[in-house]
Scaffold this motif. Structure first.
Motif, mmCIF file in Angstrom:
data_model
loop_
_atom_site.group_PDB
_atom_site.id
_atom_site.type_symbol
_atom_site.label_atom_id
_atom_site.label_comp_id
_atom_site.label_asym_id
_atom_site.label_seq_id
_atom_site.Cartn_x
_atom_site.Cartn_y
_atom_site.Cartn_z
ATOM 1 N N THR A 193 84.412 -19.373 -65.207
ATOM 2 C CA THR A 193 83.139 -19.399 -65.904
ATOM 3 C C THR A 193 82.033 -19.589 -64.884
ATOM 4 O O THR A 193 82.055 -20.545 -64.105
ATOM 5 C CB THR A 193 83.098 -20.543 -66.934
ATOM 6 N N THR A 195 78.159 -20.339 -63.958
ATOM 7 C CA THR A 195 76.960 -21.001 -64.461
ATOM 8 C C THR A 195 75.955 -21.117 -63.326
ATOM 9 O O THR A 195 76.283 -20.986 -62.158
ATOM 10 C CB THR A 195 77.278 -22.397 -65.017
ATOM 11 N N ARG A 200 77.502 -21.407 -59.915
ATOM 12 C CA ARG A 200 78.615 -22.348 -59.820
ATOM 13 C C ARG A 200 79.787 -21.767 -60.602
ATOM 14 O O ARG A 200 79.591 -21.037 -61.573
ATOM 15 C CB ARG A 200 78.224 -23.716 -60.398
ATOM 16 N N GLN A 202 83.418 -22.566 -62.582
ATOM 17 C CA GLN A 202 84.364 -23.503 -63.195
ATOM 18 C C GLN A 202 85.634 -22.731 -63.500
ATOM 19 O O GLN A 202 85.598 -21.717 -64.200
ATOM 20 C CB GLN A 202 83.793 -24.092 -64.480
ATOM 21 N N GLU A 203 86.750 -23.188 -62.979
ATOM 22 C CA GLU A 203 88.003 -22.467 -63.185
ATOM 23 C C GLU A 203 88.730 -23.009 -64.403
ATOM 24 O O GLU A 203 88.789 -24.210 -64.645
ATOM 25 C CB GLU A 203 88.901 -22.573 -61.954
#
Length: 210
Positions: A193, A195, A200, A202-203
């Motif tokens: 994801t 952001t 950034r 996010q796994e």
């Protein structure tokens, strides 16, 4: 060896898109990057592809790995036929090149449009020409930016199955606004994801398909 970004920075004007960005991609498999428009997903792909240069930091990609891209724009040459557009990046004798181009156009359902020009095609047909060109060229790393946006669900499913058949052993990085297309295919997907800004990641654990 895989793709690795270390302390990557990229700025447009006063906007930091990448700022001390670090991430390592696997050597193969499907990585799906989902996130809102404008969060830097396309910039990330274009930097990996080498179409944009980082302001600082580094991107490490094995020299032996061939990268092929599918941009949001189809990038078809209006003065070339459908067959000619797919044949452009191919090398070899003319007959062999045209046969290979025709083969992939047939696979994406455009076997009857070889002599057509892009101006006569719908948006979805143009997208399939671009996909046929990418598959005909082939590679070890596929960078796909919103690859199926103009296609209906039936065509998306069909094209994705074809793509996985051809590229199942490669690294495939797919950028999309949403995760709904994850229903396609019969393979494991690593979901990221995006952001930001700055971007950034996010796994999310691998998502098995039924």
């Amino acid at each position: 060896m895989n793709i690795r970004l270390e302390h990557a920075c990229k700025r447009y004007g006063e906007k930091d898109v990448l700022n001390d960005f670090n991430h390592s991609f696997p050597s193969h498999g499907v990585v799906w990057i989902s996130g809102a428009s404008g969060c830097g997903k396309t910039t990330l792909l274009t930097c990996i592809a080498g179409a944009e240069k980082l302001d600082s930091g580094s991107i490490s990609i094995p020299d032996s790995r061939k990268i092929v891209c599918l941009f949001q724009e189809d990038r078809l040459l209006p003065w070339e036929t459908v067959l000619g557009n797919v044949a452009i990046p191919l090398s070899g004798h003319r007959r062999e090149v045209e046969d290979k181009a025709a083969f992939w156009l047939e696979r994406v359902g455009l076997g009857g449009e070889l002599s057509s020009y892009p101006s006569r095609l719908s948006g979805g047909m143009k997208r399939r020409v671009a996909i046929a060109r990418m598959l005909a060229y082939g590679g070890d790393i596929y960078l796909l930016d919103e690859p199926f946006a103009p296609l209906d669900r039936r065509l998306r499913d069909s094209i994705w199955e074809l793509f996985m058949e051809q590229c199942g052993n490669a690294l495939v990085i797919v950028v999309s606004h949403g995760a709904s297309d994850l229903a396609m295919g019969q393979t494991h997907v690593t979901m990221l994801t995006a952001t930001g800004l700055p971007l950034r990641i996010q796994e999310i654990p691998e998502i098995p398909h039924p």
